[in-house]
Design a protein around this motif. Sequence first.
Motif, short mmCIF file in Angstrom:
data_model
loop_
_atom_site.label_atom_id
_atom_site.label_comp_id
_atom_site.label_asym_id
_atom_site.label_seq_id
_atom_site.Cartn_x
_atom_site.Cartn_y
_atom_site.Cartn_z
N LYS A 1 -37.35 1.29 21.29
CA LYS A 1 -36.94 0.83 19.97
C LYS A 1 -38.06 0.10 19.22
O LYS A 1 -38.24 0.29 18.02
CB LYS A 1 -35.72 -0.10 20.09
N PHE A 2 -38.83 -0.74 19.94
CA PHE A 2 -39.80 -1.60 19.27
C PHE A 2 -41.25 -1.33 19.67
O PHE A 2 -42.17 -1.84 19.01
CB PHE A 2 -39.50 -3.08 19.56
N GLY A 3 -41.46 -0.58 20.76
CA GLY A 3 -42.79 -0.49 21.34
C GLY A 3 -43.88 -0.07 20.38
O GLY A 3 -44.97 -0.65 20.36
N LYS A 4 -43.62 0.94 19.56
CA LYS A 4 -44.66 1.47 18.66
C LYS A 4 -44.72 0.70 17.35
O LYS A 4 -45.81 0.36 16.88
CB LYS A 4 -44.39 2.95 18.39
N LYS A 5 -43.58 0.42 16.75
CA LYS A 5 -43.61 -0.18 15.41
C LYS A 5 -43.71 -1.70 15.43
O LYS A 5 -44.13 -2.30 14.45
CB LYS A 5 -42.38 0.26 14.61
N ASN A 6 -43.32 -2.34 16.53
CA ASN A 6 -43.42 -3.80 16.60
C ASN A 6 -43.61 -4.23 18.05
O ASN A 6 -42.71 -4.77 18.68
CB ASN A 6 -42.16 -4.45 16.02
#
Length: 612
Positions: free
Chosen positions: A190-195
């Motif tokens: 859910k967050f690894g790439k964008k945040n």
Amino acid sequence: MEQKTSLLKDVVIRFSGDSGDGMQLTGTLFSETLALTGNAISTFPDYPAEIRAPQGTVAGVSGFQVHFGSATINNPGDKCDLLVAMNPAALKANASFLKADATVIVDGDSLTADNIAKASFATDDPISELNLADRNIIVARITTMTREALADSELDNKAKTKCKNMFALGICLYLTDRSTAHAHDYINNKFGKKNPAVAQANNLVIEAGYNYAANNHLTHNSYAVEPAGLPKGKYRTINGNVATAWGFIAASEKSGRPLFCGSYPITPATVILEELAKHKSLGVKTVQAEDEIAGICTAVGAAYAGNFAVTTTSGPGLSLKSEALGLAVMAELPLVVVDVQRGGPSTGLPTKTEQSDLLQALYGRNGECPVPVIAASSPSDCFRYAFEASKIAMEHMTPVILLTDGFIANSSEAWAIPQMADMPTINPPIAVAGEGDFMPYKRDERNVRSWAFPGTANLEHRIGGLEKNAATGNISYDPANHAVMVATRAAKVAAVVADIPEQTVYGDNSGDLLVVGWGGTRGHLTSAVEKMREQGKSISHCHLNYLNPLPANLEQLFAGYKRIVVCELNAGQAASYLQGLFPQFSFERYNKVEGQPFTVAELVNVFNEKLN
């Protein structure tokens, strides 16, 4: 301290806090972990209607309950073995749902004078005021420990504090001897790439909660449950709304007709539209209309054009759709209308469950306007009954109303993913151009007319809301013709009975007491009857899914019992309906209209009173 792990058949855990504390996500990740390790589960999300309810108040409490076990789980449980309360309001809202030996984990940082006052406590000691001193109370400074775990994080204090739900998740994963792997996978996806900073923070806090439980010797509170012996196959957790959407997609594939959904967002049905919108690759078309009327009108138009059409709503929207639904009845077009029932009337209780739209579904249109009505009973069988409603709609050329409710729409359970090859084919009566004049209202032995798509040569015909000539489909005001058409449309719906299974019962086919239910109450009713049968009581359970027409053998089935009680989450609508159809029987009633599902305990008490 020496480890002492309780090996239990089933466990109920409830996460509770402010509506902004992330309890729904925490509960979802926890229940998915349990399902991945082979447990049977049933969940119950319970949250306020406001997007941001008053912080710290009982009215603003959001909860997520999960019941998991090593055998079949039919309901999310009455009372919990473990409560995670993120503030005093959550403690107050859930005190009555604690078992006598329950463990309570409360965020000690929330026990401030201000928060205690917001929760309307009379004293400064919530534990004593709620008479919880005899429970196993663990006061853990969750907020502080979350911030300490993120001391080196680049997040600000507000963002750090938002991670505290993951600390609670880590504690519960330890107490149930479950891996943190799935939670980490979810966070990273859910967050690894964008945040990545948010992903790293949440992952750190999950481990901090897990390690806190280990380092503070909370193992004596562990709840170990063996995996359930589920039949072999591929499983996933699924909620009722997603299952409904997938049932429609399956029906589209098996019928060969493209799927169209025209809807207006409304709680608690919106997720069906959202889920369908994700599947353009499967040929699904969706329109978010400007209102409920436009939603069903686009669906009626799509059905006329040759699409398998659906529209989704809740009780207030169903009333707005009634005129266009009548148009679909008059035009004899296949359409499925989903009503995810909620507390009413008017705006009512948008996030709470009820079964009060039955009579609206059966009769809520002008004129003699019959439609088949089907009700799903659990999150996973929303798939089955969405498919069944679709099959009836297309094969009988009629609108169908599918009733679910807020409880099963938002709840989740383990679902065995079916093989499409094993599902029945859907055969719409598609018109084929031939020689001579086309008669659009010529019917087969079931009174079903053919489905003629516009733009097809030699299949030109009139369609609309005015009465039709029984043969040509031209507008007719002839009194005798109208009587024929009214009777024909009724006979077409009645003929659906040949395509639905005979009614079965859980228990014996005769006895002292028959419990009758319909729709989403099945799990609680089955559990209550099962418990009483284990005690040797003469009681059986009949659960209705096909409400119009009713199964052909229902009258014969009713005749085998001394007493019949109809249990439903309304003021007695199914009981009144059955009493009118079967006046030779006396239908007793047990009703609940509190926006909450039944509990097994209350049902057992009611049934025992009727047997004594």
